[in-house]
Design a protein around this motif. Structure first.
Motif, PDB file in Angstrom:
ATOM      1  N   SER A 101      12.216  -9.387  10.374  1.00 12.46           N
ATOM      2  CA  SER A 101      12.454  -7.731  10.607  1.00 12.46           C
ATOM      3  C   SER A 101      10.809  -8.299  11.695  1.00 12.46           C
ATOM      4  N   ILE A 102       9.900  -9.171  11.005  1.00  9.40           N
ATOM      5  CA  ILE A 102       8.425  -9.369  12.053  1.00  9.40           C
ATOM      6  C   ILE A 102       8.959  -9.227  13.819  1.00  9.40           C
ATOM      7  N   PHE A 103      10.198 -10.419  13.958  1.00  9.75           N
ATOM      8  CA  PHE A 103      10.224 -10.857  15.695  1.00  9.75           C
ATOM      9  C   PHE A 103      11.382  -9.870  16.114  1.00  9.75           C
ATOM     10  N   GLN A 104      11.762  -9.225  15.479  1.00  9.04           N
ATOM     11  CA  GLN A 104      12.228  -7.845  15.889  1.00  9.04           C
ATOM     12  C   GLN A 104      11.732  -6.571  16.577  1.00  9.04           C
ATOM     13  N   HIS A 105      11.180  -6.555  15.033  1.00 13.86           N
ATOM     14  CA  HIS A 105       9.664  -4.944  15.750  1.00 13.86           C
ATOM     15  C   HIS A 105       8.885  -5.918  16.904  1.00 13.86           C
ATOM     16  N   PHE A 106       8.022  -6.465  16.380  1.00 16.00           N
ATOM     17  CA  PHE A 106       6.972  -7.455  17.422  1.00 16.00           C
ATOM     18  C   PHE A 106       7.229  -8.506  18.488  1.00 16.00           C
ATOM     19  N   GLY A 120       0.888  -1.341  -0.331  1.00 17.92           N
ATOM     20  CA  GLY A 120       0.249  -0.245  -0.401  1.00 17.92           C
ATOM     21  C   GLY A 120       1.035   0.724   0.277  1.00 17.92           C
ATOM     22  N   SER A 121       0.122   2.010   0.365  1.00 15.11           N
ATOM     23  CA  SER A 121       1.249   3.785   0.773  1.00 15.11           C
ATOM     24  C   SER A 121       2.652   3.236   1.694  1.00 15.11           C
ATOM     25  N   ASP A 122       3.037   4.801   1.337  1.00 15.41           N
ATOM     26  CA  ASP A 122       3.829   4.387   2.194  1.00 15.41           C
ATOM     27  C   ASP A 122       4.369   4.761   3.162  1.00 15.41           C
ATOM     28  N   SER A 123       2.739   5.284   3.851  1.00 16.16           N
ATOM     29  CA  SER A 123       3.059   5.342   5.169  1.00 16.16           C
ATOM     30  C   SER A 123       2.111   4.080   6.068  1.00 16.16           C
ATOM     31  N   ASN A 124       1.720   3.398   4.932  1.00 15.88           N
ATOM     32  CA  ASN A 124       0.622   1.889   5.662  1.00 15.88           C
ATOM     33  C   ASN A 124       1.616   1.313   5.693  1.00 15.88           C
ATOM     34  N   THR A 125       2.547   1.318   5.627  1.00 16.77           N
ATOM     35  CA  THR A 125       3.646  -0.443   5.713  1.00 16.77           C
ATOM     36  C   THR A 125       4.722  -0.422   6.736  1.00 16.77           C
ATOM     37  N   ILE A 126       4.321  -1.852   6.944  1.00 18.90           N
ATOM     38  CA  ILE A 126       5.659  -1.617   8.211  1.00 18.90           C
ATOM     39  C   ILE A 126       6.772  -2.290   7.424  1.00 18.90           C
ATOM     40  N   SER A 127       8.022  -1.611   7.653  1.00 15.89           N
ATOM     41  CA  SER A 127       9.652  -1.917   6.968  1.00 15.89           C
ATOM     42  C   SER A 127      10.164  -3.252   7.206  1.00 15.89           C
ATOM     43  N   VAL A 128       9.755  -3.945   6.459  1.00 18.96           N
ATOM     44  CA  VAL A 128      10.084  -5.329   6.805  1.00 18.96           C
ATOM     45  C   VAL A 128      11.479  -5.268   6.305  1.00 18.96           C
ATOM     46  N   PHE A 129      11.898  -4.777   5.290  1.00 21.37           N
ATOM     47  CA  PHE A 129      13.151  -4.449   4.241  1.00 21.37           C
ATOM     48  C   PHE A 129      13.904  -3.411   4.769  1.00 21.37           C
ATOM     49  N   GLY A 130      14.050  -2.743   5.413  1.00 23.33           N
ATOM     50  CA  GLY A 130      14.484  -1.679   6.041  1.00 23.33           C
ATOM     51  C   GLY A 130      13.793  -0.288   6.091  1.00 23.33           C
ATOM     52  N   ALA A 131      13.857   0.618   6.815  1.00 23.78           N
ATOM     53  CA  ALA A 131      13.014   1.984   7.007  1.00 23.78           C
ATOM     54  C   ALA A 131      13.868   2.929   6.062  1.00 23.78           C
ATOM     55  N   THR A 132      14.266   2.811   4.925  1.00 21.46           N
ATOM     56  CA  THR A 132      14.458   2.741   3.892  1.00 21.46           C
ATOM     57  C   THR A 132      13.883   2.340   2.667  1.00 21.46           C
ATOM     58  N   TYR A 133      13.370   1.417   2.678  1.00 22.91           N
ATOM     59  CA  TYR A 133      12.834   0.833   2.043  1.00 22.91           C
ATOM     60  C   TYR A 133      11.546   0.409   1.687  1.00 22.91           C
ATOM     61  N   THR A 134      10.604   0.919   0.994  1.00 17.65           N
ATOM     62  CA  THR A 134       9.507   1.290   0.603  1.00 17.65           C
ATOM     63  C   THR A 134       8.833  -0.556  -0.446  1.00 17.65           C
ATOM     64  N   THR A 135       7.856  -1.128  -0.001  1.00 16.68           N
ATOM     65  CA  THR A 135       7.314  -1.801  -0.948  1.00 16.68           C
ATOM     66  C   THR A 135       6.004  -1.165  -1.843  1.00 16.68           C
ATOM     67  N   SER A 136       5.594   0.193  -1.985  1.00 18.38           N
ATOM     68  CA  SER A 136       4.577   0.811  -2.836  1.00 18.38           C
ATOM     69  C   SER A 136       4.440   0.423  -4.272  1.00 18.38           C
ATOM     70  N   ILE A 137       3.167  -0.939  -4.113  1.00 26.04           N
ATOM     71  CA  ILE A 137       3.131  -0.915  -6.023  1.00 26.04           C
ATOM     72  C   ILE A 137       3.290   0.505  -6.417  1.00 26.04           C
ATOM     73  N   GLU A 138       2.626   1.611  -6.044  1.00 22.41           N
ATOM     74  CA  GLU A 138       2.557   2.828  -6.908  1.00 22.41           C
ATOM     75  C   GLU A 138       4.532   3.229  -7.200  1.00 22.41           C
TER      76      GLU A 138
END
Length: 273
Positions: free
Chosen positions: A150-155, A60-78
């Motif tokens: 990433s998920i284990f670290q965060h959650f 989804g949008s950049d603001s609606n994502t968990i940083s699975v790949f790191g804070a400087t990466y986005t998985t935004s399809i748009e």
């Protein structure tokens, strides 16, 4: 289409923090279809399930994502659709995250290597925008193992009262050291301590969790482009004293090394260990 491994990770997230997944709704199927239709048919047909699931969940949008790949990466399809020239390279590499680090001179996007996919998972690699076809350097993660870390670290770990890690560097070709020996020792200790493994994706990344303790054993290191080996054992405990107690148990359980035999514990500059 769910990857069983990723489904287990999402279930873990929801169990740790109920209601989390509702804040990260899947992207509309039409948006994902637009991205797949823009790819060569053979590429779209060969994408690993984990890549599709991560993009569907976090695209989804950049603001609606968990940083699975790191804070400087986005998985935004748009964002990917705006830059389709670099979405698929050599009919082999499919982009799963866009580099948006403003401090870097060169954009370094994350791709999965379809030539080494097993249908569910695939290795992650980094390709720079000036890539000219040379064989890319191997990275330490697959898409699932990076999601697990990433998920284990965060959650899990970051929700503990005190988090720290043991670290050890070694030279596998000179020190007669095998990371597998350390992974086996960690697994045996976890069994004796009653630690349940969250999810087994690969033997060099193991995550264990109980209400009182979270442990992540990582023998992949930061990057596989160097000949040196690097092991980290992350520990999340109730407080600093509990962390030091668990750290001591883990150090005693690990095989000795010919050199660098002392595990390094990063220090709090205000409270030396």
């Amino acid at each position: 289409m769910d990857s069983s491994h990723l489904r287990q990770l999402l279930d873990f997230v929801e169990a740790q923090t109920p209601g989390t997944l509702a804040r990260y709704p899947r992207v509309p199927q039409t948006l994902l279809d637009d991205l797949l239709h823009a790819c060569p048919p053979n590429v779209a047909a060969s994408l690993p399930r984990a890549a599709l699931e991560v993009i569907s969940w976090l695209g989804g949008s950049d603001s609606n994502t968990i940083s699975v790949f790191g804070a400087t990466y986005t998985t935004s399809i748009e964002r990917m659709l705006e830059d389709l020239e670099f979405q698929v390279l050599a009919d082999r590499f499919f982009r799963v995250a866009v580099d948006r680090n403003p401090e870097q001179m060169t954009q370094e996007d994350l791709y999965v290597d379809l030539s080494r996919s097993d249908g569910e998972d695939a290795p992650l690699i980094v390709l720079v925008e000036e890539w000219h076809g040379e064989e890319p350097a191997a990275r330490g993660h697959t898409i699932l193992s990076k999601a697990l870390e990433s998920i284990f670290q965060h959650f899990d770990l970051n929700k503990r009262g005190f988090v720290g890690y043991l670290a050890k560097a070694y030279r596998p070709h000179k020190d007669d050291v095998r990371w597998e020996d350390y992974a086996d020792a960690m697994a045996q200790l976890a069994e004796r301590m009653g630690l349940a493994e969250l999810l087994e994706i690969r033997p060099d990344l193991r995550c264990y969790s109980t209400p009182a303790l979270g442990v992540m054993f990582d023998a992949m290191g930061v990057d596989l482009r160097t000949p040196d080996g690097y092991i980290q054992v992350w520990i999340g405990a109730e407080n600093r004293d509990a962390f030091l107690n668990y750290a001591a148990q883990i150090r005693r359980a690990m095989p000795p090394m010919p050199i660098l035999d002392e595990w390094r514990i990063p220090r709090d500059p205000n409270r030396p260990i």
